[in-house]
Scaffold this motif. Structure first.
Motif, PDB file in Angstrom:
ATOM      1  N   LEU A   1       0.831  -1.211   0.000  1.00 45.49           N
ATOM      2  CA  LEU A   1       0.000   0.000   0.000  1.00 45.49           C
ATOM      3  C   LEU A   1       0.864   1.259   0.000  1.00 45.49           C
ATOM      4  CD1 LEU A   1      -2.857  -0.900   2.531  1.00 45.49           C
ATOM      5  CD2 LEU A   1      -3.069  -0.615   0.054  1.00 45.49           C
ATOM      6  N   ILE A   2       1.955   1.244   0.771  1.00 45.81           N
ATOM      7  CA  ILE A   2       2.859   2.403   0.823  1.00 45.81           C
ATOM      8  C   ILE A   2       3.485   2.636  -0.553  1.00 45.81           C
ATOM      9  CG2 ILE A   2       5.011   3.271   1.790  1.00 45.81           C
ATOM     10  CD1 ILE A   2       4.294   1.865   4.395  1.00 45.81           C
ATOM     11  N   SER A   3       3.935   1.560  -1.208  1.00 43.73           N
ATOM     12  CA  SER A   3       4.535   1.695  -2.534  1.00 43.73           C
ATOM     13  C   SER A   3       3.526   2.247  -3.532  1.00 43.73           C
ATOM     14  CB  SER A   3       5.056   0.329  -3.002  1.00 43.73           C
ATOM     15  OG  SER A   3       5.527   0.394  -4.327  1.00 43.73           O
ATOM     16  N   ALA A   4       2.295   1.728  -3.503  1.00 43.45           N
ATOM     17  CA  ALA A   4       1.263   2.217  -4.422  1.00 43.45           C
ATOM     18  C   ALA A   4       0.918   3.672  -4.135  1.00 43.45           C
ATOM     19  CB  ALA A   4       0.009   1.348  -4.307  1.00 43.45           C
ATOM     20  N   ALA A   5       0.897   4.049  -2.837  1.00 46.85           N
ATOM     21  CA  ALA A   5       0.620   5.439  -2.479  1.00 46.85           C
ATOM     22  C   ALA A   5       1.727   6.356  -2.975  1.00 46.85           C
ATOM     23  CB  ALA A   5       0.458   5.565  -0.964  1.00 46.85           C
ATOM     24  N   GLU A   6       2.985   5.886  -2.910  1.00 43.80           N
ATOM     25  CA  GLU A   6       4.103   6.684  -3.425  1.00 43.80           C
ATOM     26  C   GLU A   6       3.945   6.918  -4.917  1.00 43.80           C
ATOM     27  OE1 GLU A   6       8.999   6.622  -3.655  1.00 43.80           O
ATOM     28  OE2 GLU A   6       7.886   4.786  -3.231  1.00 43.80           O
ATOM     29  N   MET A   7       3.541   5.876  -5.660  1.00 46.06           N
ATOM     30  CA  MET A   7       3.300   6.037  -7.094  1.00 46.06           C
ATOM     31  C   MET A   7       2.256   7.112  -7.343  1.00 46.06           C
ATOM     32  SD  MET A   7       1.843   3.288  -9.904  1.00 46.06           S
ATOM     33  CE  MET A   7       3.438   2.640 -10.409  1.00 46.06           C
ATOM     34  N   ALA A   8       1.160   7.060  -6.593  1.00 45.55           N
ATOM     35  CA  ALA A   8       0.078   8.031  -6.788  1.00 45.55           C
ATOM     36  C   ALA A   8       0.527   9.447  -6.441  1.00 45.55           C
ATOM     37  CB  ALA A   8      -1.133   7.641  -5.944  1.00 45.55           C
ATOM     38  N   LEU A   9       1.309   9.595  -5.378  1.00 43.69           N
ATOM     39  CA  LEU A   9       1.729  10.925  -4.935  1.00 43.69           C
ATOM     40  C   LEU A   9       2.779  11.527  -5.863  1.00 43.69           C
ATOM     41  CD1 LEU A   9       1.923  10.300  -1.075  1.00 43.69           C
ATOM     42  CD2 LEU A   9       0.216  11.673  -2.294  1.00 43.69           C
ATOM     43  N   LEU A  10       3.652  10.689  -6.421  1.00 45.65           N
ATOM     44  CA  LEU A  10       4.709  11.202  -7.292  1.00 45.65           C
ATOM     45  C   LEU A  10       4.209  11.485  -8.703  1.00 45.65           C
ATOM     46  CD1 LEU A  10       7.828   9.012  -6.344  1.00 45.65           C
ATOM     47  CD2 LEU A  10       7.323  11.365  -5.675  1.00 45.65           C
ATOM     48  N   TYR A  11       3.049  10.955  -9.052  1.00 45.95           N
ATOM     49  CA  TYR A  11       2.546  11.162 -10.407  1.00 45.95           C
ATOM     50  C   TYR A  11       2.174  12.623 -10.630  1.00 45.95           C
ATOM     51  CZ  TYR A  11      -0.345  11.025 -14.557  1.00 45.95           C
ATOM     52  OH  TYR A  11      -0.872  11.278 -15.794  1.00 45.95           O
ATOM     53  N   VAL A  12       2.655  13.177 -11.738  1.00 51.04           N
ATOM     54  CA  VAL A  12       2.320  14.536 -12.154  1.00 51.04           C
ATOM     55  C   VAL A  12       1.640  14.453 -13.514  1.00 51.04           C
ATOM     56  CG1 VAL A  12       3.192  16.826 -12.750  1.00 51.04           C
ATOM     57  CG2 VAL A  12       4.273  15.512 -10.909  1.00 51.04           C
ATOM     58  N   PRO A  13       0.386  14.875 -13.617  1.00 46.73           N
ATOM     59  CA  PRO A  13      -0.337  14.745 -14.891  1.00 46.73           C
ATOM     60  C   PRO A  13       0.425  15.380 -16.051  1.00 46.73           C
ATOM     61  CG  PRO A  13      -1.838  15.393 -13.141  1.00 46.73           C
ATOM     62  CD  PRO A  13      -0.448  15.467 -12.560  1.00 46.73           C
ATOM     63  N   ASP A  14       0.444  14.693 -17.167  1.00 46.28           N
ATOM     64  CA  ASP A  14       1.024  15.151 -18.427  1.00 46.28           C
ATOM     65  C   ASP A  14       2.539  15.259 -18.409  1.00 46.28           C
ATOM     66  OD1 ASP A  14      -1.536  15.349 -19.530  1.00 46.28           O
ATOM     67  OD2 ASP A  14      -1.774  17.365 -18.709  1.00 46.28           O
ATOM     68  N   ALA A  15       3.163  14.922 -17.264  1.00 48.00           N
ATOM     69  CA  ALA A  15       4.622  14.879 -17.222  1.00 48.00           C
ATOM     70  C   ALA A  15       5.077  13.467 -17.580  1.00 48.00           C
ATOM     71  CB  ALA A  15       5.131  15.274 -15.844  1.00 48.00           C
ATOM     72  N   ASP A  16       6.351  13.330 -17.918  1.00 50.37           N
ATOM     73  CA  ASP A  16       6.908  12.033 -18.253  1.00 50.37           C
ATOM     74  C   ASP A  16       6.763  11.093 -17.055  1.00 50.37           C
ATOM     75  OD1 ASP A  16       8.402   9.902 -19.131  1.00 50.37           O
ATOM     76  OD2 ASP A  16      10.333  10.880 -18.787  1.00 50.37           O
ATOM     77  N   PRO A  17       6.065   9.946 -17.203  1.00 51.31           N
ATOM     78  CA  PRO A  17       5.834   9.066 -16.060  1.00 51.31           C
ATOM     79  C   PRO A  17       6.947   8.053 -15.817  1.00 51.31           C
ATOM     80  CG  PRO A  17       4.651   8.229 -17.949  1.00 51.31           C
ATOM     81  CD  PRO A  17       5.352   9.490 -18.410  1.00 51.31           C
ATOM     82  N   SER A  18       8.095   8.204 -16.490  1.00 52.00           N
ATOM     83  CA  SER A  18       9.116   7.167 -16.412  1.00 52.00           C
ATOM     84  C   SER A  18       9.618   6.959 -14.987  1.00 52.00           C
ATOM     85  CB  SER A  18      10.280   7.497 -17.348  1.00 52.00           C
ATOM     86  OG  SER A  18      10.854   8.738 -17.026  1.00 52.00           O
ATOM     87  N   ARG A  19       9.704   8.022 -14.176  1.00 50.98           N
ATOM     88  CA  ARG A  19      10.216   7.857 -12.809  1.00 50.98           C
ATOM     89  C   ARG A  19       9.361   6.876 -12.009  1.00 50.98           C
ATOM     90  NH1 ARG A  19      10.800   6.262  -8.674  1.00 50.98           N
ATOM     91  NH2 ARG A  19      11.494   7.229  -6.731  1.00 50.98           N
ATOM     92  N   ILE A  20       8.050   6.999 -12.117  1.00 50.67           N
ATOM     93  CA  ILE A  20       7.201   6.124 -11.313  1.00 50.67           C
ATOM     94  C   ILE A  20       6.913   4.808 -12.023  1.00 50.67           C
ATOM     95  CG2 ILE A  20       6.155   7.961  -9.962  1.00 50.67           C
ATOM     96  CD1 ILE A  20       3.788   7.922 -11.833  1.00 50.67           C
ATOM     97  N   TYR A  21       6.998   4.792 -13.343  1.00 49.66           N
ATOM     98  CA  TYR A  21       6.745   3.534 -14.048  1.00 49.66           C
ATOM     99  C   TYR A  21       7.946   2.599 -13.928  1.00 49.66           C
ATOM    100  CZ  TYR A  21       5.023   0.243 -17.488  1.00 49.66           C
ATOM    101  OH  TYR A  21       4.576  -0.907 -18.098  1.00 49.66           O
ATOM    102  N   TYR A  22       9.158   3.158 -13.968  1.00 52.01           N
ATOM    103  CA  TYR A  22      10.365   2.358 -13.890  1.00 52.01           C
ATOM    104  C   TYR A  22      10.918   2.215 -12.475  1.00 52.01           C
ATOM    105  CZ  TYR A  22      10.816   3.051 -18.984  1.00 52.01           C
ATOM    106  OH  TYR A  22      10.609   3.068 -20.338  1.00 52.01           O
ATOM    107  N   GLY A  23      10.472   3.033 -11.546  1.00 46.03           N
ATOM    108  CA  GLY A  23      11.099   3.104 -10.235  1.00 46.03           C
ATOM    109  C   GLY A  23      11.036   1.799  -9.463  1.00 46.03           C
ATOM    110  N   THR A  24      12.152   1.413  -8.861  1.00 50.00           N
ATOM    111  CA  THR A  24      12.197   0.199  -8.051  1.00 50.00           C
ATOM    112  C   THR A  24      11.209   0.281  -6.897  1.00 50.00           C
ATOM    113  OG1 THR A  24      14.555   0.038  -8.577  1.00 50.00           O
ATOM    114  CG2 THR A  24      13.735  -1.330  -6.766  1.00 50.00           C
ATOM    115  N   ASP A  25      11.118   1.448  -6.274  1.00 49.81           N
ATOM    116  CA  ASP A  25      10.253   1.625  -5.111  1.00 49.81           C
ATOM    117  C   ASP A  25       8.784   1.703  -5.507  1.00 49.81           C
ATOM    118  OD1 ASP A  25      10.851   3.925  -6.502  1.00 49.81           O
ATOM    119  OD2 ASP A  25      10.916   5.226  -4.743  1.00 49.81           O
TER     120      ASP A  25
END
Length: 651
Positions: free
Chosen positions: A180-204
């Protein structure tokens, strides 16, 4: 002690098949199966489950050892990977003269298991590949696999410590909480219309899939499944419903949607976990039915298919003109499956233990050790070949390509963006009635907010034409429009901004780097709010990624049927999706009588000398050619009086 035969998990191969089918279809038919990438999450969850399951069994019979654990993981991952890398390196040799980068650093990142972070550093989005087009983009998954394998012994120590103070169910809930913490981090780091590579590729940010699989393995699923089975729980019906839900997600989820990163990916993973519970816990009939011969074949070769699918698709686009046609896609699928079978057989031959039935214990041990040494030497030789070929390619690239032009391009784009911003400030400071702020919505990223502040210098006409038609979405607020011609574009148009400003001052240009078609409506609204959505709108969007026809239609509907729209086709020889993008543009023109296609791609294909070394962005001659092309197609005079023919027809 359970035998290895009894330890086999029914349904495992079928679940792997479900995962790889989605992934392959996503890459072959991204418009039809836009959510197939979710299959990667199922792979990670299966990995997490097996890590706990196999380690628990080895601990029970006393066979677990750290050295043996790492040896088996390396043996499983690297031989097929090295063969795939060598094949890719060899096939790329004819492409060396026109490749836009060296490959040595990328190969190192793959072999050493940090490719996901390398791609993040390169700003290489899984859904948008421009400068870093590569047949190895998909291997970010393998890097996460290596990293998860590396950290598992540490997690194991933590799990064993927790087991001394709580039951397996408690540990399972803690792992679920970590997910749940990892999924919440993905949601919080997501910035609309920005490149999603950080959260799509991120180990965490992707770890929730692994932790969910581990949680299921720690939970007493077998006992719970037996209890539900005795209660005649309709497991088969539920599994069919969840399978239908998976198909729906494959068909409807979108890698660029905010909802994907703010719940859909995690929700899909929960569906996968329940499917794993039903297939692996019930054993009969779900697991065995799921492991039918075709699914079993696909599942046992899923790793080989994953390694090969993207390189095959990539090279089809590089060497075959009509790779986007259905027959070519089916041909590429056949090649993937044939090569996967061959790679699987080679891997099996490399891992087969020698026959020691008629040998003494000493001879058997020597034969096994000799086989291990031979396998090690084979892998070392493969790795050296891969590194040597990629190193040679990189040296050839560096010696034959003047990449300083890309540094010049970056500087020019920055200067043009600053010129837009400066001109915007000058005009708005003199025209207080047009100082409305750019529209700020949750869909506007920092990059788009900056781009929205970059209009050009169009002189204001003395009279504002009165509307003579019904209001369109772009006119509901009644803002007066003081511009006749508007242009919405990406970095290609941004590069030509200075020339367009000088030669075609009647066009208000709003262009930005890394702009996607899905923000076109936002830009159009900003132009309208500030009085610069002209009666004629020129659009150049699609270079950065393919887009759905519905996305383009949304922009057209916003602009309105009484405005004339000229949509330029996109050019990018190294971009496999450009053909699909241009087909979408033509389909939009066919569906809307106010839309005309300007075939910039056709003209660009005749003038390779107009482009920087990336083959996409325009050098000084190309910028003038781009400007002249728009001038001729729209019948607009250029201030320099240039009247050279561009040799194109308006489509």
């Amino acid at each position: 002690m359970k035998s290895k035969q009894n330890r086999r998990i029914a349904g495992l191969d079928g679940l792997r098949a479900i995962a790889i089918i989605g992934i392959v279809l996503y890459h072959l038919f991204p418009e039809a199966v836009p959510g197939g990438f979710l299959g990667v999450a199922l792979f990670f969850s299966i990995m997490g489950y097996l890590l706990v399951y196999s380690t628990r069994n080895e601990l029970a019979d006393g066979s677990f050892a750290i050295g043996n654990y790492y040896r088996k993981k390396i043996r499983r991952l690297y031989p097929p990977l090295l063969i795939t890398l060598l094949l890719c390196a060899l096939v790329q040799i004819p492409m060396w003269p026109r490749m836009t980068k060296g490959t040595f650093s990328e190969i190192l990142s793959v072999l050493l298991g940090y490719n996901n972070w390398w791609q993040i550093a390169q700003n290489s989005s899984y859904f948008t590949r421009i400068m870093n087009a590569s047949p190895l983009t998909h291997l970010w998954y393998l890097s996460l696999t290596v990293q998860y394998y590396l950290i598992w012994p540490l997690l194991l120590v933590i799990v064993l410590m927790l087991r001394t103070v709580m039951k397996r169910k408690g540990v399972a809930f803690l792992l679920f909480f970590g997910a749940l913490i990892s999924a919440a981090e993905m949601a919080l780091l997501y910035v609309p219309d920005a490149d999603p590579s950080r959260i799509y590729y991120g180990t965490d940010t992707r770890m929730f899939s692994l932790l969910l699989g581990m949680s299921l393995a720690m939970y007493p699923a077998e006992r719970k499944a037996q209890q539900l089975h005795r209660n005649r729980f309709p497991a088969g019906i539920l599994f069919l419903i969840l399978t239908a839900g998976t198909v729906l997600l494959y068909l409807k989820a979108d890698g660029v949607s905010p909802y994907t990163y703010r719940g859909v990916m995690f929700g899909a993973n929960l569906i996968f976990i329940i499917m794993m519970f039903l297939a692996m816990g019930w054993q009969k009939p779900i697991g065995y039915v799921l492991d039918n011969p075709p699914m079993k074949w696909i599942g046992t070769r899923s790793y080989m298919i994953y390694l090969l699918m993207y390189p095959v698709i990539y090279f089809f686009h590089q060497f075959i003109a009509k790779a986007e046609d259905l027959p070519m896609k089916l041909a590429s699928l056949a090649v993937i499956l044939i090569l996967a079978e061959g790679l699987w057989r080679i891997d099996r031959s490399m891992s087969t233990k020698p026959d020691v039935t008629d040998m003494s214990r000493r001879q058997a041990r020597a034969a096994v050790q000799a086989k291990q040494v031979l396998t090690l030497l084979q892998n070392v030789a493969l790795a050296l070949c891969v590194l040597l070929v990629s190193f040679a390619q990189t040296r050839v690239f560096e010696s034959s390509h003047d990449t300083s032009d890309l540094e010049l391009l970056e500087k020019e784009l920055q200067e043009n963006a600053a010129m837009m911003a400066e001109q915007s400030d000058m005009i708005y400071s003199a025209q207080p009635e047009l100082t409305a702020e750019p529209m700020q919505t949750p869909e506007t990223s920092p990059a788009e907010s900056a781009a929205a502040a970059l209009p050009s210098q169009t002189p204001e006409p003395e009279e504002i034409p009165e509307p003579v038609h019904e209001e369109t979405p772009a006119e509901e607020q009644g803002v007066p429009q003081t511009t006749e011609y508007s242009a919405i574009g990406d970095s290609v148009m941004l590069g030509a901004y200075a020339d367009m400003r000088q030669e075609l001052p009647m066009i208000w240009v709003d262009a930005a780097q890394s702009r996607h078609a899905n923000v076109g409506t936002i830009v159009a609204d900003w132009l309208y709010q500030n009085g610069h959505l002209g009666n004629t709108v020129i659009v150049h969007l699609g270079t950065n990624s393919r887009f759905a026809q519905e996305t383009g239609q949304e922009l057209i509907d916003y602009i309105g049927p009484d405005r004339k729209i000229y949509w330029l086709t996109c050019h990018g020889p190294s971009l496999g999706y450009i053909g699909a993008v241009n087909e979408t543009i033509r389909a939009l023109a066919d569906a809307n009588p106010n839309v005309t296609v300007l075939d910039w791609d056709a003209l660009a294909n005749e003038h390779w000398e107009w482009f920087y070394s990336d083959g996409i962005h325009l050098n000084p001659d190309g910028r003038m050619g781009f400007t002249r092309f728009i001038s001729e197609q729209l019948g607009l005079p250029m201030t320099s009086g240039t009247t050279e023919e561009s040799g194109t027809e308006q489509g």
